[in-house]
Design a protein around this motif. Structure first.
Motif, PDB file in Angstrom:
ATOM      1  N   TYR A 598       0.813  -1.218   0.000  1.00  0.00           N
ATOM      2  CA  TYR A 598       0.000   0.000   0.000  1.00  0.00           C
ATOM      3  C   TYR A 598       0.849   1.271   0.000  1.00  0.00           C
ATOM      4  O   TYR A 598       0.326   2.372   0.142  1.00  0.00           O
ATOM      5  CB  TYR A 598      -0.962  -0.006   1.197  1.00  0.00           C
ATOM      6  CG  TYR A 598      -2.151  -0.915   0.970  1.00  0.00           C
ATOM      7  CD1 TYR A 598      -2.052  -2.280   1.185  1.00  0.00           C
ATOM      8  CD2 TYR A 598      -3.358  -0.407   0.483  1.00  0.00           C
ATOM      9  CE1 TYR A 598      -3.130  -3.126   0.956  1.00  0.00           C
ATOM     10  CE2 TYR A 598      -4.443  -1.240   0.247  1.00  0.00           C
ATOM     11  CZ  TYR A 598      -4.319  -2.599   0.491  1.00  0.00           C
ATOM     12  OH  TYR A 598      -5.389  -3.426   0.252  1.00  0.00           O
ATOM     13  N   GLY A 599       2.143   1.138  -0.117  1.00  0.00           N
ATOM     14  CA  GLY A 599       2.993   2.323  -0.264  1.00  0.00           C
ATOM     15  C   GLY A 599       3.241   3.094   1.020  1.00  0.00           C
ATOM     16  O   GLY A 599       3.754   4.210   0.972  1.00  0.00           O
ATOM     17  N   LYS A 600       2.887   2.509   2.172  1.00  0.00           N
ATOM     18  CA  LYS A 600       3.236   3.199   3.420  1.00  0.00           C
ATOM     19  C   LYS A 600       4.746   3.162   3.603  1.00  0.00           C
ATOM     20  O   LYS A 600       5.336   4.040   4.226  1.00  0.00           O
ATOM     21  CB  LYS A 600       2.526   2.538   4.599  1.00  0.00           C
ATOM     22  CG  LYS A 600       1.038   2.861   4.628  1.00  0.00           C
ATOM     23  CD  LYS A 600       0.315   2.136   5.747  1.00  0.00           C
ATOM     24  CE  LYS A 600      -0.484   0.973   5.179  1.00  0.00           C
ATOM     25  NZ  LYS A 600      -1.303   0.271   6.165  1.00  0.00           N
ATOM     26  N   VAL A 601       5.341   2.127   3.077  1.00  0.00           N
ATOM     27  CA  VAL A 601       6.793   2.064   2.948  1.00  0.00           C
ATOM     28  C   VAL A 601       7.097   1.975   1.456  1.00  0.00           C
ATOM     29  O   VAL A 601       6.606   1.081   0.776  1.00  0.00           O
ATOM     30  CB  VAL A 601       7.379   0.838   3.693  1.00  0.00           C
ATOM     31  CG1 VAL A 601       8.842   0.635   3.323  1.00  0.00           C
ATOM     32  CG2 VAL A 601       7.215   0.995   5.200  1.00  0.00           C
ATOM     33  N   ASN A 602       7.841   2.930   0.968  1.00  0.00           N
ATOM     34  CA  ASN A 602       8.254   2.912  -0.434  1.00  0.00           C
ATOM     35  C   ASN A 602       9.414   1.929  -0.562  1.00  0.00           C
ATOM     36  O   ASN A 602      10.459   2.137   0.050  1.00  0.00           O
ATOM     37  CB  ASN A 602       8.685   4.321  -0.846  1.00  0.00           C
ATOM     38  CG  ASN A 602       8.979   4.409  -2.340  1.00  0.00           C
ATOM     39  OD1 ASN A 602       9.052   3.402  -3.037  1.00  0.00           O
ATOM     40  ND2 ASN A 602       9.145   5.633  -2.816  1.00  0.00           N
ATOM     41  N   PRO A 603       9.239   0.844  -1.305  1.00  0.00           N
ATOM     42  CA  PRO A 603      10.275  -0.197  -1.291  1.00  0.00           C
ATOM     43  C   PRO A 603      11.630   0.304  -1.784  1.00  0.00           C
ATOM     44  O   PRO A 603      11.694   1.147  -2.680  1.00  0.00           O
ATOM     45  CB  PRO A 603       9.727  -1.278  -2.228  1.00  0.00           C
ATOM     46  CG  PRO A 603       8.604  -0.663  -2.965  1.00  0.00           C
ATOM     47  CD  PRO A 603       8.108   0.499  -2.169  1.00  0.00           C
ATOM     48  N   SER A 604      12.666  -0.204  -1.176  1.00  0.00           N
ATOM     49  CA  SER A 604      14.012   0.175  -1.603  1.00  0.00           C
ATOM     50  C   SER A 604      15.004  -0.934  -1.315  1.00  0.00           C
ATOM     51  O   SER A 604      16.200  -0.741  -1.459  1.00  0.00           O
ATOM     52  CB  SER A 604      14.438   1.453  -0.883  1.00  0.00           C
ATOM     53  OG  SER A 604      14.291   1.262   0.499  1.00  0.00           O
ATOM     54  N   ALA A 605      14.518  -2.098  -0.896  1.00  0.00           N
ATOM     55  CA  ALA A 605      15.425  -3.206  -0.638  1.00  0.00           C
ATOM     56  C   ALA A 605      16.030  -3.704  -1.941  1.00  0.00           C
ATOM     57  O   ALA A 605      15.513  -3.434  -3.026  1.00  0.00           O
ATOM     58  CB  ALA A 605      14.673  -4.345   0.048  1.00  0.00           C
ATOM     59  N   ARG A 606      17.143  -4.403  -1.806  1.00  0.00           N
ATOM     60  CA  ARG A 606      17.838  -4.952  -2.976  1.00  0.00           C
ATOM     61  C   ARG A 606      18.051  -6.434  -2.752  1.00  0.00           C
ATOM     62  O   ARG A 606      18.362  -6.852  -1.629  1.00  0.00           O
ATOM     63  CB  ARG A 606      19.192  -4.248  -3.146  1.00  0.00           C
ATOM     64  CG  ARG A 606      19.068  -2.752  -3.319  1.00  0.00           C
ATOM     65  CD  ARG A 606      18.133  -2.429  -4.477  1.00  0.00           C
ATOM     66  NE  ARG A 606      17.723  -1.046  -4.488  1.00  0.00           N
ATOM     67  CZ  ARG A 606      18.242  -0.136  -5.277  1.00  0.00           C
ATOM     68  NH1 ARG A 606      19.215  -0.456  -6.100  1.00  0.00           N
ATOM     69  NH2 ARG A 606      17.793   1.097  -5.239  1.00  0.00           N
ATOM     70  N   THR A 607      17.882  -7.196  -3.807  1.00  0.00           N
ATOM     71  CA  THR A 607      18.033  -8.635  -3.631  1.00  0.00           C
ATOM     72  C   THR A 607      19.481  -8.955  -3.259  1.00  0.00           C
ATOM     73  O   THR A 607      20.415  -8.545  -3.958  1.00  0.00           O
ATOM     74  CB  THR A 607      17.543  -9.444  -4.846  1.00  0.00           C
ATOM     75  OG1 THR A 607      17.839 -10.827  -4.603  1.00  0.00           O
ATOM     76  CG2 THR A 607      18.196  -9.016  -6.152  1.00  0.00           C
ATOM     77  N   PRO A 608      19.659  -9.678  -2.126  1.00  0.00           N
ATOM     78  CA  PRO A 608      21.017  -9.977  -1.653  1.00  0.00           C
ATOM     79  C   PRO A 608      21.615 -11.216  -2.304  1.00  0.00           C
ATOM     80  O   PRO A 608      22.637 -11.717  -1.838  1.00  0.00           O
ATOM     81  CB  PRO A 608      20.804 -10.187  -0.147  1.00  0.00           C
ATOM     82  CG  PRO A 608      19.403 -10.684  -0.023  1.00  0.00           C
ATOM     83  CD  PRO A 608      18.630 -10.087  -1.168  1.00  0.00           C
ATOM     84  N   PHE A 609      20.998 -11.692  -3.370  1.00  0.00           N
ATOM     85  CA  PHE A 609      21.498 -12.837  -4.150  1.00  0.00           C
ATOM     86  C   PHE A 609      20.889 -12.706  -5.537  1.00  0.00           C
ATOM     87  O   PHE A 609      19.945 -11.926  -5.728  1.00  0.00           O
ATOM     88  CB  PHE A 609      21.087 -14.168  -3.496  1.00  0.00           C
ATOM     89  CG  PHE A 609      19.626 -14.200  -3.128  1.00  0.00           C
ATOM     90  CD1 PHE A 609      18.651 -14.424  -4.095  1.00  0.00           C
ATOM     91  CD2 PHE A 609      19.223 -13.938  -1.826  1.00  0.00           C
ATOM     92  CE1 PHE A 609      17.304 -14.401  -3.762  1.00  0.00           C
ATOM     93  CE2 PHE A 609      17.868 -13.906  -1.487  1.00  0.00           C
ATOM     94  CZ  PHE A 609      16.913 -14.137  -2.458  1.00  0.00           C
ATOM     95  N   SER A 610      21.419 -13.468  -6.482  1.00  0.00           N
ATOM     96  CA  SER A 610      20.926 -13.393  -7.859  1.00  0.00           C
ATOM     97  C   SER A 610      19.848 -14.442  -8.120  1.00  0.00           C
ATOM     98  O   SER A 610      19.810 -15.483  -7.459  1.00  0.00           O
ATOM     99  CB  SER A 610      22.086 -13.606  -8.834  1.00  0.00           C
ATOM    100  OG  SER A 610      23.040 -12.579  -8.667  1.00  0.00           O
ATOM    101  N   TRP A 611      19.009 -14.143  -9.085  1.00  0.00           N
ATOM    102  CA  TRP A 611      17.925 -15.047  -9.473  1.00  0.00           C
ATOM    103  C   TRP A 611      18.233 -15.602 -10.865  1.00  0.00           C
ATOM    104  O   TRP A 611      17.998 -14.937 -11.869  1.00  0.00           O
ATOM    105  CB  TRP A 611      16.579 -14.312  -9.498  1.00  0.00           C
ATOM    106  CG  TRP A 611      16.154 -13.734  -8.183  1.00  0.00           C
ATOM    107  CD1 TRP A 611      16.807 -12.771  -7.464  1.00  0.00           C
ATOM    108  CD2 TRP A 611      14.994 -14.095  -7.422  1.00  0.00           C
ATOM    109  NE1 TRP A 611      16.111 -12.513  -6.303  1.00  0.00           N
ATOM    110  CE2 TRP A 611      14.995 -13.309  -6.253  1.00  0.00           C
ATOM    111  CE3 TRP A 611      13.947 -15.004  -7.619  1.00  0.00           C
ATOM    112  CZ2 TRP A 611      14.002 -13.397  -5.284  1.00  0.00           C
ATOM    113  CZ3 TRP A 611      12.956 -15.085  -6.656  1.00  0.00           C
ATOM    114  CH2 TRP A 611      12.993 -14.296  -5.504  1.00  0.00           C
TER     115      TRP A 611
END
Ligand SMILES: *[C@@H]1O[C@H](CO)[C@@H](O)[C@H](O)[C@H]1NC(C)=O
Ligand SMILES: *[C@@H]1O[C@H](CO)[C@@H](O)[C@H](O)[C@H]1NC(C)=O
Ligand SMILES: *[C@@H]1O[C@H](CO)[C@@H](O)[C@H](O)[C@H]1NC(C)=O
Ligand SMILES: *[C@@H]1O[C@H](CO)[C@@H](O)[C@H](O)[C@H]1NC(C)=O
Ligand SMILES: *[C@@H]1O[C@H](CO)[C@@H](O)[C@H](O)[C@H]1NC(C)=O
Ligand SMILES: *[C@@H]1O[C@H](CO)[C@@H](O)[C@H](O)[C@H]1NC(C)=O
Ligand SMILES: *[C@@H]1O[C@H](CO)[C@@H](O)[C@H](O)[C@H]1NC(C)=O
Ligand SMILES: *[C@@H]1O[C@H](CO)[C@@H](O)[C@H](O)[C@H]1NC(C)=O
Ligand SMILES: *[C@@H]1O[C@H](CO)[C@@H](O)[C@H](O)[C@H]1NC(C)=O
Ligand SMILES: *[C@@H]1O[C@H](CO)[C@@H](O)[C@H](O)[C@H]1NC(C)=O
Length: 872
Positions: A598-611
């Protein structure tokens, strides 16, 4: 047991006999087995080590007062389930020191109640936020402290994550050593600031669960006589697996846990190269090395190889016998183990204790790991002394808010075609077993060893009991009701008809929750013996996603998993409008994902491994079948430093989402890279020598002084004591080969207490290695502008090309998480140290900056490298 001594000596000093093995093409070939060089004597503490001076002085004062028996008590656990915690040492009643309590886990206090369940290390790493990692460590430390824990058994940098299938990867941080190094250091500082000792584990090369222990492997039907050997060369060790432990030592970690498996065919808890050379000499580690539970295999030999504390103390659970305890008392009295080595063990344990701010008088332990009952036997295994053993102390404070924040800020937005953030959707359909609760209760499966309902953490000893678990269904429904949204959830992966009927209706927004799970090797969930047996989603998750997406043009997928899963079949489907990886979020799972959706937290995490697109594309995998007959399975880390993104880059292979990738609800622009060179002078290898090994206090050599104090001594069944049964040494030891001279089974120099040369790469009184390795040689800045309409955090990352022919294309070296308002520009500032710019040179035995041209990149992932500059 005698054979164990011999086995150690062989393992530590001479190459094991050549083994024959079948290669892929079926031909019988000889392979040269990896061996581990001996390194003796075991380094003793440095009185002047930075940050340890006060602790050393206090430890010296205390240890100087101790008798031999009291010193042995500090080093030896009292046996499995002998006291309240998962491991405890003996006590020193004469001086008012109660037994030290060792307690899991890296994400909360295991086995207790009224404690919190934090997001996994891996999820916390995805925040790329030093401050949050530090606050998480501090909060966990506060909870441990509140329960009476002395040593919190975490954080984890082994496994690093060589194989995505590795069962315990989620307990650690990331297959990138820099992200893991920064994460482990921040966690350690947080934990120890709270007044408990942290324990960096599992040292080292503990990358898979299969074959880590002989008994466990036999239980699964694998007939092996020795545990797996992780065969790691010197360069790979330094540039990859040892790297985060170096940061842990620099951060002042009080203890390090050696791992179950062998490294180069020598058990990690008696591997003198690992413990004496790398950890204590090169890295200058001043704290103590504790064995993993039953990872000790020898007595005197492990003592001289650098082990300082045996856990839980008995040879195997509940044997009532120990390699140490009475054997260590005898070993010192008969001269096999030098007195200075025992003194150094006691010094290291007490110095770590004082360094964490502990005083001799500690708060009592107010829980028993073995039961939730209020009353019960305090000596659980012996079923003795029933009394109050659980005080049910609530240690959670307001940590729920922090947990919610970390998990939301650790949720990676992998794809978004504009469907997110949700704004009062008309009709929300939540689908999947993983959105709901475990019908057996959040703690219904032992050590979380099942996949029923939403997965908030993996399984094994790296867990804790939930005080509650907010499910995605509960949190999203509450939000929907508030918004006037129509809401229905189908909490099954198999209700195809019902699901289809709902998600195909007009105005439906479908949010599908799918998962994969993994954990520690002693629990098998659906054929996954700790390590994952595949990289696909569990419980038909792929079909669920495909079925929903085939009829619903607004399908959002949320993944809870301990690493990458294969999303190849559907991630590109245009009906899948958003994909999020929510890791293992802990107790606030539903609230955290609602905040992001719902955008209360604007995402900014980064994947700590590759897919990667396929399992094979990762280039490494768990060894699932023994490959060395009945001998130690051999796992060659032949890919060197090329794991995860370094591997994909080297192979020039496409992948779905690369390390470091993650989206936001706003947009950012990168510009204006600047490089500033610092004048730091030439590198001076460390020279000089240590002082000779000190001893503290005197001890009697009359064996009658070491027998149990009196006939009335309150002996507890199967308990491990430092005392002798009888003043007859051979009988007291019960070692059938008692009397074997040390020279017969200990390597040369093992007992040498004279001054020793310092290594050129080691620090002179500075934990973490030569001080100059951490000189900042370059500072890099860049401007980041928020070009969207929402405030948000951006995670600019500094990558480096070391430039040599054998180097990865790029390696992460620094990062920041920066809050930027719309239209505003902020400066990203990153640094490169000498270690960052170096390669480990096995010939020189030091870090060396090569002459190759080096290039720095500032970007938003390991493949989106917006800016670059050459280092001159
Ligand atoms: C060693 O520890 C045990 C268990 O805490 C305790 O009963 C015993 O008195 C201690 N021995 C000495 C010599 O301090
Ligand atoms: C395991 O291997 C050993 C050594 O070859 C053999 O003696 C033993 O019978 C085997 N055990 C089983 C259960 O197969
Ligand atoms: C001492 O260690 C040996 C193995 O080396 C073991 O057999 C013996 O039982 C131990 N003694 C005690 C008192 O624990
Ligand atoms: C819960 O998990 C256990 C172990 O995996 C499984 O056997 C059982 O069927 C599950 N129960 C429910 C209700 O999902
Ligand atoms: C709901 O669906 C109907 C039928 O497709 C459509 O006319 C309407 O615009 C949709 N309303 C919303 C809010 O999407
Ligand atoms: C992978 O393992 C999971 C968990 O055991 C299982 O549910 C799934 O069916 C497996 N996938 C495949 C393709 O076999
Ligand atoms: C997307 O959903 C629509 C129904 O709205 C369906 O007709 C179409 O086949 C789906 N597309 C894909 C690629 O699944
Ligand atoms: C050891 O101590 C006992 C008890 O104090 C004493 O009887 C004995 O003579 C002593 N032995 C030696 C060799 O000093
Ligand atoms: C010394 O004590 C240890 C531990 O009990 C034993 O293994 C060893 O054989 C003893 N050595 C001598 C020379 O008595
Ligand atoms: C770099 O080049 C200089 C000059 O040729 C040489 O002296 C030096 O040894 C080289 N350094 C390395 C690390 O190769």
């Amino acid at each position: 047991m005698h054979l164990q001594h011999v086995a150690l000596w062989l393992a530590a000093t001479v190459p094991a006999a050549a083994r024959a093995s079948c290669t892929n093409n079926g031909q019988l070939t000889k392979r040269v087995p990896a061996t581990s060089d001996p390194y003796y004597p075991s380094p003793w503490m440095d009185p002047e080590a930075d940050g340890w001076e006060d602790a050393y002085a206090k430890a010296k004062d205390f240890v100087s007062q101790l008798t031999l028996l009291e010193k042995v008590n500090l080093t030896t656990g009292v046996g499995w389930a002998a006291e309240q915690c998962v491991g405890q040492t003996g006590s020193i009643p004469r001086l008012g020191l109660r037994s030290m309590c060792m307690q899991d886990s890296p994400l909360g206090i295991r086995g207790t109640d009224y404690n919190s369940v934090f997001p996994s290390g891996q999820t916390a790493a995805a925040t790329f936020d030093r401050n949050l990692l530090n606050r998480r460590g501090y909060a966990m430390g506060i909870e441990a402290k509140g329960k009476g824990v002395t040593v919190l058994l975490g954080p984890v940098a082994g496994p690093l994550g060589r194989m995505p299938e590795g069962g315990r990867n989620w307990e650690g941080f990331s297959p990138d050593p820099v992200l893991t190094g920064i994460s482990i250091a921040e966690t350690i500082k947080g934990v120890q600031d709270a007044g408990v000792v942290a324990c960096a584990k599992h040292f080292v090369g503990n990358e898979q669960e299969h074959f880590r222990q002989v008994g466990e492997a036999k239980g699964y039907g694998y007939n092996i006589s020795e545990t797996l050997s992780s065969n790691i060369d010197d360069k790979t060790m330094h540039e990859l697996y040892l790297w985060p432990f170096q940061d842990a030592v620099r951060a002042g970690v009080g203890s390090v846990m050696c791992s179950y498996q062998q490294v180069n065919n020598s058990y990690a808890c008696q591997n003198s190269k690992l413990l004496n050379d790398l950890l204590k000499n090169e890295l200058g580690f001043q704290g103590f090395v504790m064995s993993d539970w039953q990872a000790q295999h020898t007595g005197a030999a492990s003592a001289v190889a650098g082990l300082d504390m045996t856990m839980p103390g008995d040879t195997e659970f509940n044997t009532g016998i120990s390699f140490w305890g009475a054997n260590l008392t005898l070993g010192v009295l008969n001269g096999t183990v030098p007195a200075w080595r025992l003194d150094d063990m006691a010094m290291r344990i007490m110095a770590a204790y004082f360094k964490a701010g502990l005083t001799i008088k500690q708060d009592p332990i107010n829980f028993s790991f073995w039961t939730r009952d209020t009353y019960g036997p305090i000596h659980w295994a012996a079923n003795k002394d029933v009394q109050q053993i659980n005080w049910h102390v609530d240690v959670r404070q307001d940590h729920g808010n922090l947990i919610r924040e970390i998990a939301a800020k650790g949720t990676v937005l992998l794809k978004n075609n504009g469907s997110l953030p949700l704004k009062k959707p008309k009709f929300l359909v939540v689908v999947g077993d993983d959105a709901g609760g475990n019908p057996l209760g959040p703690n219904g499966c032992n050590d979380r060893g099942c996949d029923n309902g939403t997965v908030g953490i993996g399984w094994g000893s790296g867990t804790a009991n939930y005080p509650y678990l907010v499910t995605p269904d509960a949190a999203l429904q509450a939000q929907a009701i508030k918004d006037g949204t129509r809401y229905e959830s189908v909490l099954s992966n198999y209700a195809n008809t019902q699901t289809r009927a709902l998600v195909s209706q007009a105005n439906a927004t479908a949010v599908i929750f799918v998962n994969a799970d993994s954990g520690e090797g002693y629990i098998n969930v659906d054929g996954n013996e700790g390590d994952r047996k595949n990289l696909t989603l569990w419980k038909n998750g792929d079909d669920l996603v495909k079925n929903v997406a085939s009829v619903c043009p607004n399908t959002i997928v949320v993944i809870h998993s301990p690493g990458p899963v294969l999303i190849t079949d559907w991630y590109n489907n245009p009906n899948i409008t958003a994909i999020l990886w929510a890791g293992f979020p802990g107790q606030e799972s539903g609230n955290s994902i609602t905040d992001v959706l719902y955008g209360k937290v604007n995402p900014s995490a980064r994947t700590p491994f590759s897919w990667g697109a396929t399992r094979e594309s990762f280039g490494t995998d768990v060894l699932y079948e023994p490959n060395n007959g009945n001998g130690a399975p051999q796992q060659d880390f032949s890919e060197g430093v090329f794991i995860d993104y370094r591997h994909f880059d080297k192979a020039n292979a496409s992948l779905i989402y690369e390390f470091g990738f993650g989206l936001s609800y706003t947009t950012f622009e990168y510009s204006n890279i600047q490089v500033q060179k610092s004048s730091s002078g030439a590198y001076n290898p460390t020279t000089g020598t240590t002082g000779p090994a000190p001893t503290f206090g005197n001890y009697s050599t009359n064996l009658t002084d070491y027998v149990f104090p009196s006939d009335e001594f309150p002996y507890v069944y199967q308990y491990i004591y430092p005392y002798l049964n009888t003043s007859d040494a051979k009988n007291a030891s019960a070692d059938p080969f008692y009397g074997q001279p040390a020279e017969d089974f200990l390597p040369p120099q093992a007992t040498n207490g004279s001054a020793q040369p310092l290594l050129r790469s080691s620090g002179k009184s500075v934990p973490g290695g030569n001080r100059q390795l951490f000189d900042v040689l370059y500072t890099i800045t860049a401007d980041i502008k928020n070009t969207g309409s929402l405030a948000g955090d951006e995670v600019p990352q500094l990558y480096l090309s070391l430039g040599g022919p054998d180097d990865p294309k790029v390696v992460l070296r620094d990062f920041a998480r920066i809050r930027i308002d719309p239209g505003q520009t902020s400066q990203f500032r990153a640094k490169l140290t000498r270690r960052d710019l170096s390669n480990w040179d096995p010939a020189v035995q030091d870090w060396v900056v090569s002459n190759a041209t080096k290039t720095v990149y500032v970007g938003r992932s390991s493949r989106l490298l917006d800016l670059s500059a050459q280092l001159l």
